[in-house]
Design an enzyme around this catalytic site. Structure first.
Site, PDB file in Angstrom:
ATOM      1  N   ASP A 100       0.951  -1.088   0.091  1.00  0.00           N
ATOM      2  CA  ASP A 100      -0.060  -0.058   0.078  1.00  0.00           C
ATOM      3  C   ASP A 100       0.839   1.183  -0.032  1.00  0.00           C
ATOM      4  O   ASP A 100       1.865   1.294   0.683  1.00  0.00           O
ATOM      5  CB  ASP A 100      -0.814  -0.052   1.266  1.00  0.00           C
ATOM      6  CG  ASP A 100      -2.086   0.915   1.132  1.00  0.00           C
ATOM      7  OD1 ASP A 100      -2.481   1.233  -0.158  1.00  0.00           O
ATOM      8  OD2 ASP A 100      -2.493   1.447   2.303  1.00  0.00           O
ATOM      9  N   HIS A 125      -3.661  14.063   0.581  1.00  0.00           N
ATOM     10  CA  HIS A 125      -3.637  13.153   1.777  1.00  0.00           C
ATOM     11  C   HIS A 125      -2.613  13.321   2.815  1.00  0.00           C
ATOM     12  O   HIS A 125      -2.904  13.346   4.182  1.00  0.00           O
ATOM     13  CB  HIS A 125      -4.105  12.050   1.701  1.00  0.00           C
ATOM     14  CG  HIS A 125      -4.052  10.756   2.581  1.00  0.00           C
ATOM     15  ND1 HIS A 125      -5.055  10.578   3.356  1.00  0.00           N
ATOM     16  CD2 HIS A 125      -3.071   9.813   3.080  1.00  0.00           C
ATOM     17  CE1 HIS A 125      -4.979   9.623   4.408  1.00  0.00           C
ATOM     18  NE2 HIS A 125      -3.773   9.124   4.072  1.00  0.00           N
ATOM     19  N   GLU A 142     -10.240   4.193   3.919  1.00  0.00           N
ATOM     20  CA  GLU A 142      -9.573   5.019   2.882  1.00  0.00           C
ATOM     21  C   GLU A 142     -10.056   4.543   1.516  1.00  0.00           C
ATOM     22  O   GLU A 142      -9.929   3.357   1.155  1.00  0.00           O
ATOM     23  CB  GLU A 142      -7.831   4.605   3.003  1.00  0.00           C
ATOM     24  CG  GLU A 142      -7.594   5.267   4.603  1.00  0.00           C
ATOM     25  CD  GLU A 142      -6.099   5.172   4.649  1.00  0.00           C
ATOM     26  OE1 GLU A 142      -5.533   4.639   3.640  1.00  0.00           O
ATOM     27  OE2 GLU A 142      -5.545   5.711   5.447  1.00  0.00           O
ATOM     28  N   GLU A 199      -9.259   3.952  -2.156  1.00  0.00           N
ATOM     29  CA  GLU A 199      -8.148   3.790  -2.855  1.00  0.00           C
ATOM     30  C   GLU A 199      -8.515   2.972  -4.105  1.00  0.00           C
ATOM     31  O   GLU A 199      -9.415   2.326  -4.406  1.00  0.00           O
ATOM     32  CB  GLU A 199      -7.060   2.832  -2.249  1.00  0.00           C
ATOM     33  CG  GLU A 199      -6.714   3.562  -1.048  1.00  0.00           C
ATOM     34  CD  GLU A 199      -5.297   2.738  -0.309  1.00  0.00           C
ATOM     35  OE1 GLU A 199      -4.675   2.154  -0.975  1.00  0.00           O
ATOM     36  OE2 GLU A 199      -5.166   2.966   0.697  1.00  0.00           O
ATOM     37  N   ASP A 202      -9.444   0.434   2.145  1.00  0.00           N
ATOM     38  CA  ASP A 202      -8.323   0.203   3.125  1.00  0.00           C
ATOM     39  C   ASP A 202      -8.723   0.558   4.717  1.00  0.00           C
ATOM     40  O   ASP A 202      -8.788   1.502   5.119  1.00  0.00           O
ATOM     41  CB  ASP A 202      -6.929   0.879   2.736  1.00  0.00           C
ATOM     42  CG  ASP A 202      -5.829   0.870   3.791  1.00  0.00           C
ATOM     43  OD1 ASP A 202      -5.696  -0.199   4.663  1.00  0.00           O
ATOM     44  OD2 ASP A 202      -5.055   1.784   3.653  1.00  0.00           O
ATOM     45  N   ARG A 211      -7.811   3.777  13.626  1.00  0.00           N
ATOM     46  CA  ARG A 211      -6.853   4.967  13.839  1.00  0.00           C
ATOM     47  C   ARG A 211      -6.099   5.041  15.301  1.00  0.00           C
ATOM     48  O   ARG A 211      -5.074   5.522  15.343  1.00  0.00           O
ATOM     49  CB  ARG A 211      -7.607   6.200  13.525  1.00  0.00           C
ATOM     50  CG  ARG A 211      -8.116   6.460  12.082  1.00  0.00           C
ATOM     51  CD  ARG A 211      -6.997   6.489  11.007  1.00  0.00           C
ATOM     52  NE  ARG A 211      -7.482   6.928   9.949  1.00  0.00           N
ATOM     53  CZ  ARG A 211      -6.806   6.469   8.721  1.00  0.00           C
ATOM     54  NH1 ARG A 211      -5.523   6.014   8.518  1.00  0.00           N
ATOM     55  NH2 ARG A 211      -7.363   6.608   7.520  1.00  0.00           N
ATOM     56  N   GLN A 250      -3.278   2.314  15.149  1.00  0.00           N
ATOM     57  CA  GLN A 250      -2.568   3.064  14.203  1.00  0.00           C
ATOM     58  C   GLN A 250      -1.472   3.819  14.864  1.00  0.00           C
ATOM     59  O   GLN A 250      -0.379   3.673  14.936  1.00  0.00           O
ATOM     60  CB  GLN A 250      -3.161   3.605  13.075  1.00  0.00           C
ATOM     61  CG  GLN A 250      -2.086   3.957  11.933  1.00  0.00           C
ATOM     62  CD  GLN A 250      -2.704   4.143  10.666  1.00  0.00           C
ATOM     63  OE1 GLN A 250      -3.847   4.386  10.541  1.00  0.00           O
ATOM     64  NE2 GLN A 250      -1.844   4.751   9.687  1.00  0.00           N
ATOM     65  N   LYS A 272      -4.024  -2.130  10.271  1.00  0.00           N
ATOM     66  CA  LYS A 272      -4.578  -2.311   8.749  1.00  0.00           C
ATOM     67  C   LYS A 272      -4.645  -3.711   8.341  1.00  0.00           C
ATOM     68  O   LYS A 272      -5.143  -3.905   7.444  1.00  0.00           O
ATOM     69  CB  LYS A 272      -3.363  -1.764   8.037  1.00  0.00           C
ATOM     70  CG  LYS A 272      -3.083  -0.068   8.169  1.00  0.00           C
ATOM     71  CD  LYS A 272      -4.077   0.563   7.288  1.00  0.00           C
ATOM     72  CE  LYS A 272      -3.504   2.059   7.148  1.00  0.00           C
ATOM     73  NZ  LYS A 272      -4.276   2.957   6.221  1.00  0.00           N
ATOM     74  N   THR A 299      -8.661  -5.937   4.091  1.00  0.00           N
ATOM     75  CA  THR A 299      -8.616  -4.916   2.830  1.00  0.00           C
ATOM     76  C   THR A 299      -9.606  -5.562   1.953  1.00  0.00           C
ATOM     77  O   THR A 299      -9.656  -6.676   1.499  1.00  0.00           O
ATOM     78  CB  THR A 299      -7.193  -5.016   2.278  1.00  0.00           C
ATOM     79  OG1 THR A 299      -6.403  -4.629   3.283  1.00  0.00           O
ATOM     80  CG2 THR A 299      -7.261  -3.831   1.129  1.00  0.00           C
ATOM     81  N   GLU A 305      -9.557  12.715   7.582  1.00  0.00           N
ATOM     82  CA  GLU A 305      -9.599  13.738   6.797  1.00  0.00           C
ATOM     83  C   GLU A 305     -10.898  14.677   6.889  1.00  0.00           C
ATOM     84  O   GLU A 305     -11.083  15.719   7.405  1.00  0.00           O
ATOM     85  CB  GLU A 305      -9.090  13.686   5.506  1.00  0.00           C
ATOM     86  CG  GLU A 305      -7.465  13.460   5.279  1.00  0.00           C
ATOM     87  CD  GLU A 305      -7.277  13.013   3.724  1.00  0.00           C
ATOM     88  OE1 GLU A 305      -7.019  13.858   3.096  1.00  0.00           O
ATOM     89  OE2 GLU A 305      -7.470  11.766   3.260  1.00  0.00           O
TER      90      GLU A 305
END
Lengths: 385, 385
Positions: free
Chosen positions: B106, B113, B174, B176, B208, B212, B215, B228, B232, B333
């Site tokens: 990834d 971003h 996310e 992607e 993805d 958080r 993470q 993560k 996926t 975001e």
């Protein structure tokens, strides 16, 4: 009576013949399919011939703990009684990757390694991040570039500085042990530390080749990528977990106590003495016994979020190290980040040179009446393409 | 004449039948093995029936660019002429993972971003690390937990704080796009940007999933792991690269100019308009066209060190994002790290709640006379186990 010889498994091809699953029992190498065809594994493993009619150990890895232990016991008995003709493989074998690597995860579980590296790379700062004693930190590596012992290691090219692309000038190798999953899990399942033996088939010796200049440029904030993805070497021989019982020792105390999902009820430190040999000079003798986080804790951590395991998942312990130079597990530590070269017979080294041959050897329970030699893990550095 | 319908590939099982390779041509779904058995792919692909007599697209991925393009052209012709009976699959298909995922990487290639995340998580500091404009940063993810669209996503448990283990309270996703390798390479080979089409079969839409809180606790210094690795999601339909020609646009200028191994001679920005839908509300519309690092640069970077590619290697672009909230590609975001919730029809969300259904959709060349709908990528959040 002398102790029974230790069993290890691999995949080898005799001259002119195809690769096949083999077992090493002491100094004897047995063709597992031929052994199964002779009916000598029937009691341990139904349809043994089909399991071993393959170019990998994958099916055997999937057979589960009871079978692994039964086959191991049968092999010891075969060796005692003398193996039938056609089963013993004499002469050289070309060894292949013993199993299909599914995912590869590498940990960072030696307190000594993490502390020394922190001091070298961030002098003056706290060497350990606050998370280090909370969980076994790890990252996913590249499973497609895991190679068998003896495979040449091509010096990688990449961003060695913010403004420079070229062959790495700081090629290093980390001494590790790896463990391989035989029996996977469903998504959402967790593997508690006490279930370790139900999922893990055995261990290999592992060389984690590392390009330190690329690593320092690329690792913020996502961790190592190119600096580790070009090659990881594992020994051709896999030692089954049941051969390591005599090596089990109490690991170092953990302070603070780990969270519940990492709490252990039986000791899983492993007294495995390793040596790092470069061009015939042993430059260090790390021992796995002192590693802070143990393998069952690493596996429990990797699965606490519900990530499924697959047959062939490979986990590296991370660099095995000690406080003294003679016990440190990579050149970054041994040479103090290149500032204090190590003496070899053929000169001094801050980092690996083209043509250098690295051999990592390991012995489990070295001080016991039945030491178990693990497979060796070797590679010779080739110039950048 | 109207433009020919776009082709995509997948693996689907009709009710009561086994999973098989299928093609979607416009609104029509074709059984590829049946099509091959009818002789309709002979000119494009020798032994087409054997290639498609499988439960994955793997063999087709390995067939190479000339075959991919020829089969695509034949499928358009079959659709024009009316497919023979037994080849069209009517009714619902249970879609499966379309190919065997080898390694999964990834990236982190959107300037918007990376900048916005840097500002949110490290206020007052320089948002981008100095390496960000030097190379496409990436990391290896867990290939064994890549799942097909529609698979439920179990909320993961893990270290959500330095002193707390529990279900993530900051579950994010996310937006992607992923690309998949069909033709691999030997160790030591590099894939220059201009060779991208010789190795890459096509693209998927990719979700993805990210925890958080885990993470932020675990990522120093080795990058994301548990946050993560639980899942996926990729779309069931793979759009071959040759369908994206009309979407190719010039990417944003790169300053400083990239090193030679990342220099490009043809534009590979991709105008793919995406939408992030939660429970029926579109919360954002990111577009891939503005991404800083392009796919051929990502592949060139991943192979500059000589790491071999395998069929099935999957690469994610990283979060696709923009400066405005309406273009941002993840909740971190969009909600400014949870401080500014987004409004859905059924309430407000800082992060994903149990029961939420995420759907990511993508259309290539949306403003052209031949927009190409990519497969959709969906998942519903289930409570922690």
């Amino acid at each position: 009576v002398s102790p029974s010889p230790a069993v290890a498994y691999g995949v080898g091809a005799p001259p002119g013949g195809p690769a096949r699953p083999v077992a090493r029992v002491g100094a004897t190498v047995l063709d597992l399919r031929a052994l199964a065809a002779a009916g000598l594994l029937d009691s341990a493993l139904p349809r043994a011939e089909a399991v071993f009619d393959a170019a990998t150990l994958d099916r055997f890895l999937g057979a589960g703990r009871a079978v692994w232990e039964d086959v191991g016991a049968r092999l010891g008995a075969v060796d005692d009684q003398g193996a039938p003709s056609g089963v013993v493989l004499d002469g050289p074998l070309a060894m292949a990757l013993p199993f299909t690597v599914a995912d590869y995860v590498d940990f960072y579980s030696s307190l000594e390694h993490a502390t020394t590296v922190g001091r070298l790379l961030r002098p003056g700062a706290e060497p350990l991040a606050p998370n280090w004693r909370v969980m076994p930190l790890g990252y996913h590596g590249r499973s497609g570039t895991v190679v068998v012992s003896g495979t040449p290691i091509r010096r990688p090219t990449g961003p060695v500085g913010l403004h420079t692309v070229g062959p790495t000038e700081r090629l290093d190798v980390e001494v590790e042990v790896g463990f391989v999953v035989g029996v996977g899990t469903e998504p959402g399942a967790r593997v508690a530390p006490e279930a370790f033996r139900d999922h893990v088939f055995g261990v290999v010796v592992l060389a984690d080749w590392s390009a330190r200049d690329i690593q320092s440029v690329e690792s913020r904030p996502l961790g190592p990528f190119l600096s580790k993805s070009f090659a990881t070497t594992i020994s051709a021989w896999v030692t089954p977990l049941h051969e390591l019982e005599d090596a089990r020792v109490s690991p170092p105390p953990q302070e603070p106590p780990p969270p519940d999902y990492l709490a252990v009820t039986e000791p899983w430190g492993l007294d495995i003495a390793l040596s790092l040999d470069i061009n015939g000079t042993v430059v260090s003798r790390p021992d796995l016994a002192g590693m802070y986080w143990t393998m069952p804790q690493q596996l429990a951590h990797a699965t606490v979020g519900g990530a499924a395991l697959r047959r062939g998942d490979l986990f590296g312990t991370g660099t095995i190290s000690g406080w003294e130079r003679a016990r440190q597990g990579c050149l970054l530590e041994i040479t103090a980040n290149g500032t204090d070269p190590v003496e070899l017979r053929d000169g001094r080294r801050s980092w690996l040179a083209d043509g250098d041959t690295v051999v990592i050897r390991g012995t489990a329970a070295p001080g016991s009446r039945r030491p178990v030699a693990l497979g060796e893990c070797a590679g010779t550095v080739q110039p950048s393409a």
